[in-house]
Design a protein around this motif. Structure first.
Motif, PDB file in Angstrom:
ATOM      1  N   LEU A   1       0.824  14.826   0.498  1.00  0.00           N
ATOM      2  CA  LEU A   1      -0.017  13.972   1.331  1.00  0.00           C
ATOM      3  C   LEU A   1       0.783  13.080   2.275  1.00  0.00           C
ATOM      4  O   LEU A   1       0.359  12.824   3.405  1.00  0.00           O
ATOM      5  N   GLU A   2       1.930  12.622   1.820  1.00  0.00           N
ATOM      6  CA  GLU A   2       2.694  11.663   2.605  1.00  0.00           C
ATOM      7  C   GLU A   2       3.218  12.288   3.894  1.00  0.00           C
ATOM      8  O   GLU A   2       3.822  13.350   3.893  1.00  0.00           O
ATOM      9  N   ASN A   3       2.943  11.593   5.011  1.00  0.00           N
ATOM     10  CA  ASN A   3       3.385  12.004   6.344  1.00  0.00           C
ATOM     11  C   ASN A   3       2.923  13.421   6.692  1.00  0.00           C
ATOM     12  O   ASN A   3       3.665  14.207   7.280  1.00  0.00           O
ATOM     13  N   ARG A   4       1.678  13.678   6.326  1.00  0.00           N
ATOM     14  CA  ARG A   4       1.084  14.993   6.523  1.00  0.00           C
ATOM     15  C   ARG A   4      -0.060  14.921   7.523  1.00  0.00           C
ATOM     16  O   ARG A   4      -0.795  13.942   7.582  1.00  0.00           O
TER      17      ARG A   4
ATOM     18  N   PRO B   1       3.971   5.562   4.319  1.00  0.00           N
ATOM     19  CA  PRO B   1       3.579   6.968   4.484  1.00  0.00           C
ATOM     20  C   PRO B   1       2.163   7.072   5.056  1.00  0.00           C
ATOM     21  O   PRO B   1       1.286   6.268   4.719  1.00  0.00           O
ATOM     22  N   THR B   2       1.960   8.049   5.910  1.00  0.00           N
ATOM     23  CA  THR B   2       0.642   8.243   6.508  1.00  0.00           C
ATOM     24  C   THR B   2       0.098   9.628   6.186  1.00  0.00           C
ATOM     25  O   THR B   2       0.848  10.568   5.899  1.00  0.00           O
ATOM     26  N   VAL B   3      -1.229   9.725   6.240  1.00  0.00           N
ATOM     27  CA  VAL B   3      -1.897  11.021   6.202  1.00  0.00           C
ATOM     28  C   VAL B   3      -2.912  10.989   7.340  1.00  0.00           C
ATOM     29  O   VAL B   3      -3.671  10.032   7.483  1.00  0.00           O
ATOM     30  N   ARG B   4      -2.905  12.040   8.165  1.00  0.00           N
ATOM     31  CA  ARG B   4      -3.746  12.050   9.367  1.00  0.00           C
ATOM     32  C   ARG B   4      -4.662  13.270   9.339  1.00  0.00           C
ATOM     33  O   ARG B   4      -4.245  14.365   8.936  1.00  0.00           O
ATOM     34  N   PHE B   5      -5.895  13.059   9.795  1.00  0.00           N
ATOM     35  CA  PHE B   5      -6.901  14.117   9.768  1.00  0.00           C
ATOM     36  C   PHE B   5      -7.394  14.396  11.185  1.00  0.00           C
ATOM     37  O   PHE B   5      -8.039  13.549  11.800  1.00  0.00           O
ATOM     38  N   TYR B   6      -7.049  15.602  11.698  1.00  0.00           N
ATOM     39  CA  TYR B   6      -7.582  16.049  12.986  1.00  0.00           C
ATOM     40  C   TYR B   6      -8.827  16.878  12.701  1.00  0.00           C
ATOM     41  O   TYR B   6      -8.766  17.856  11.949  1.00  0.00           O
ATOM     42  N   THR B   7      -9.932  16.501  13.295  1.00  0.00           N
ATOM     43  CA  THR B   7     -11.206  17.128  12.947  1.00  0.00           C
ATOM     44  C   THR B   7     -11.895  17.830  14.111  1.00  0.00           C
ATOM     45  O   THR B   7     -12.871  18.533  13.915  1.00  0.00           O
TER      46      THR B   7
ATOM     47  N   VAL C   1       0.842  -1.202   0.000  1.00  0.00           N
ATOM     48  CA  VAL C   1       0.000   0.000   0.000  1.00  0.00           C
ATOM     49  C   VAL C   1       0.873   1.247   0.000  1.00  0.00           C
ATOM     50  O   VAL C   1       1.911   1.306   0.665  1.00  0.00           O
ATOM     51  N   LYS C   2       0.453   2.271  -0.729  1.00  0.00           N
ATOM     52  CA  LYS C   2       1.261   3.480  -0.892  1.00  0.00           C
ATOM     53  C   LYS C   2       1.020   4.528   0.190  1.00  0.00           C
ATOM     54  O   LYS C   2       1.892   5.361   0.458  1.00  0.00           O
ATOM     55  N   LEU C   3      -0.175   4.533   0.788  1.00  0.00           N
ATOM     56  CA  LEU C   3      -0.533   5.559   1.769  1.00  0.00           C
ATOM     57  C   LEU C   3      -1.556   4.970   2.731  1.00  0.00           C
ATOM     58  O   LEU C   3      -2.464   4.246   2.314  1.00  0.00           O
ATOM     59  N   PHE C   4      -1.411   5.314   4.019  1.00  0.00           N
ATOM     60  CA  PHE C   4      -2.316   4.782   5.041  1.00  0.00           C
ATOM     61  C   PHE C   4      -2.837   5.958   5.860  1.00  0.00           C
ATOM     62  O   PHE C   4      -2.074   6.739   6.398  1.00  0.00           O
ATOM     63  N   ALA C   5      -4.171   6.058   5.937  1.00  0.00           N
ATOM     64  CA  ALA C   5      -4.811   7.072   6.780  1.00  0.00           C
ATOM     65  C   ALA C   5      -5.367   6.376   8.015  1.00  0.00           C
ATOM     66  O   ALA C   5      -6.423   5.753   7.952  1.00  0.00           O
ATOM     67  N   PRO C   6      -4.663   6.441   9.154  1.00  0.00           N
ATOM     68  CA  PRO C   6      -5.165   5.771  10.352  1.00  0.00           C
ATOM     69  C   PRO C   6      -6.401   6.472  10.897  1.00  0.00           C
ATOM     70  O   PRO C   6      -6.715   7.603  10.529  1.00  0.00           O
TER      71      PRO C   6
ATOM     72  N   VAL D   1      -0.174   3.940  16.841  1.00  0.00           N
ATOM     73  CA  VAL D   1      -0.459   3.395  15.506  1.00  0.00           C
ATOM     74  C   VAL D   1       0.332   4.163  14.451  1.00  0.00           C
ATOM     75  O   VAL D   1       0.966   3.572  13.572  1.00  0.00           O
ATOM     76  N   ALA D   2       0.291   5.506  14.539  1.00  0.00           N
ATOM     77  CA  ALA D   2       1.024   6.329  13.571  1.00  0.00           C
ATOM     78  C   ALA D   2       2.523   6.057  13.642  1.00  0.00           C
ATOM     79  O   ALA D   2       3.205   5.983  12.611  1.00  0.00           O
ATOM     80  N   GLU D   3       3.039   5.876  14.857  1.00  0.00           N
ATOM     81  CA  GLU D   3       4.466   5.594  15.020  1.00  0.00           C
ATOM     82  C   GLU D   3       4.824   4.223  14.448  1.00  0.00           C
ATOM     83  O   GLU D   3       5.885   4.046  13.848  1.00  0.00           O
ATOM     84  N   TYR D   4       3.925   3.260  14.623  1.00  0.00           N
ATOM     85  CA  TYR D   4       4.176   1.917  14.104  1.00  0.00           C
ATOM     86  C   TYR D   4       4.200   1.930  12.582  1.00  0.00           C
ATOM     87  O   TYR D   4       5.063   1.289  11.957  1.00  0.00           O
ATOM     88  N   LEU D   5       3.287   2.649  11.975  1.00  0.00           N
ATOM     89  CA  LEU D   5       3.276   2.773  10.520  1.00  0.00           C
ATOM     90  C   LEU D   5       4.587   3.375  10.023  1.00  0.00           C
ATOM     91  O   LEU D   5       5.116   2.967   8.983  1.00  0.00           O
ATOM     92  N   LYS D   6       5.105   4.326  10.772  1.00  0.00           N
ATOM     93  CA  LYS D   6       6.379   4.957  10.400  1.00  0.00           C
ATOM     94  C   LYS D   6       7.513   3.934  10.417  1.00  0.00           C
ATOM     95  O   LYS D   6       8.366   3.919   9.525  1.00  0.00           O
ATOM     96  N   THR D   7       7.534   3.066  11.450  1.00  0.00           N
ATOM     97  CA  THR D   7       8.590   2.050  11.523  1.00  0.00           C
ATOM     98  C   THR D   7       8.506   1.074  10.354  1.00  0.00           C
ATOM     99  O   THR D   7       9.525   0.503   9.948  1.00  0.00           O
ATOM    100  N   LEU D   8       7.306   0.878   9.824  1.00  0.00           N
ATOM    101  CA  LEU D   8       7.127  -0.018   8.678  1.00  0.00           C
ATOM    102  C   LEU D   8       7.468   0.658   7.353  1.00  0.00           C
ATOM    103  O   LEU D   8       7.531  -0.010   6.314  1.00  0.00           O
ATOM    104  N   GLY D   9       7.670   1.968   7.404  1.00  0.00           N
ATOM    105  CA  GLY D   9       7.992   2.700   6.180  1.00  0.00           C
ATOM    106  C   GLY D   9       6.792   3.003   5.313  1.00  0.00           C
ATOM    107  O   GLY D   9       6.941   3.275   4.117  1.00  0.00           O
TER     108      GLY D   9
END
Length: 283
Positions: free
Chosen positions: A191-194, A132-138, A96-101, A122-130
């Motif tokens: 988007l990556e790591n944003r 990229p994440t995108v996170r939405f604070y609402t 997978v290219k991008l993960f939005a937890p 969870v976000a930190e674990y995704l980082k260790t796996l390499g």
């Protein structure tokens, strides 16, 4: 062309289904994965719904590969946050290219305890796996305001804390629309790591009380079903931590791209719904 063309939404609840609908309206491939035995989902034509056990890494990875998924969007409820570690492992196997937890709430930048701490891990674990994440604070879903505050059942805004601090409130439809918009228009580099900080409307609890012509009832603890969660959440909002621009580590508001609502620049023509608009007829 958009950076991503194939999306998998895991969980079809309050925010999951609206995101599915918003993505489907943008002519991209969307699949909704839901747990076996969950309620039947009504989705737009062209969206496949597949039952999937989220605890089986190999099964999730195979499903993601079968649908050639570029982006995984987890919308698992807070109580199931730890289960996202399995989804992360599956996403890694599937390429997978991008993960939005599953964020969609208050900032989790520095929290180490409770549900927000789990989200951060969870976000930190995704980082260790390499991955990229995108996170939405609402901030708080506007639709949840009556449930959270006990209004109109008690004809008061029932909270823990003083209620002076401003908090962020955003409508579910605005959240879903924003997520679909940025994921289908922005390049991967943006988007990556944003982290995107949304805010439909900014209000304190005292301002909410004035908005609905009622008063604040200050409690040491909110009783009833999910009272402990409501106690913790209203106390957090009363402290300032309910703002999507809240700097958790330094306990102050952020600025620039870290400010509450700063993500609105990526959807400049959109009219964000107000609390009154969303809750009209419920007050």
């Amino acid at each position: 062309m958009p950076a991503y063309r194939s999306f998998a939404v895991l969980g079809g609840g309050t925010i999951g289904l609206p995101i599915v609908e918003a993505l489907a309206s943008r002519n991209v491939s969307v699949v909704l994965f839901s747990r076996p035995g969950s309620s039947k989902k009504t989705v737009p034509s062209g969206v496949e719904v597949a039952e999937l056990e989220f605890t089986d890494v190999a099964a999730v990875a195979a499903a993601l590969q079968q649908h050639e998924v570029d982006v995984v969007l987890s919308t698992i409820a807070t109580a199931g946050t730890k289960g996202q570690m399995v989804l992360a492992d599956a996403a890694k196997l599937a390429g997978v290219k991008l993960f939005a937890p599953a964020e969609y709430g208050l900032p989790t930048d520095a929290d180490t305890d409770g549900p927000l701490g789990e989200k951060k891990r969870v976000a930190e674990y995704l980082k260790t796996l390499g991955i990229p994440t995108v996170r939405f604070y609402t901030g708080v879903f506007i639709e949840y305001v009556p449930w959270l505050t006990g209004y109109p059942e008690h004809n008061k805004i029932r909270i823990v804390g003083e209620g002076d601090a401003p908090a962020s409130f955003t409508a579910v439809s605005d959240i879903a629309g924003f997520v679909a918009h940025v994921l289908t228009t922005l390049p991967s580099a943006e988007l990556e790591n944003r982290v995107f900080r949304l805010e439909g409307e900014r209000r304190s609890f005292k301002e909410l009380a004035r908005l609905f012509n009622t008063t604040i009832e200050h409690l040491d603890r909110i009783p009833g079903e999910m009272g402990e969660f409501k106690t913790l959440l209203t106390a957090a909002l009363s402290s300032g931590a309910g703002s999507t621009g809240w700097d958790v580590a330094n306990k102050r508001e952020g600025s620039g791209s870290s400010a509450a609502g700063s993500a609105k620049v990526f959807w400049p023509d959109h009219q964000w719904k107000t609390i009154k608009e969303v809750l009209k007829g419920r007050d």
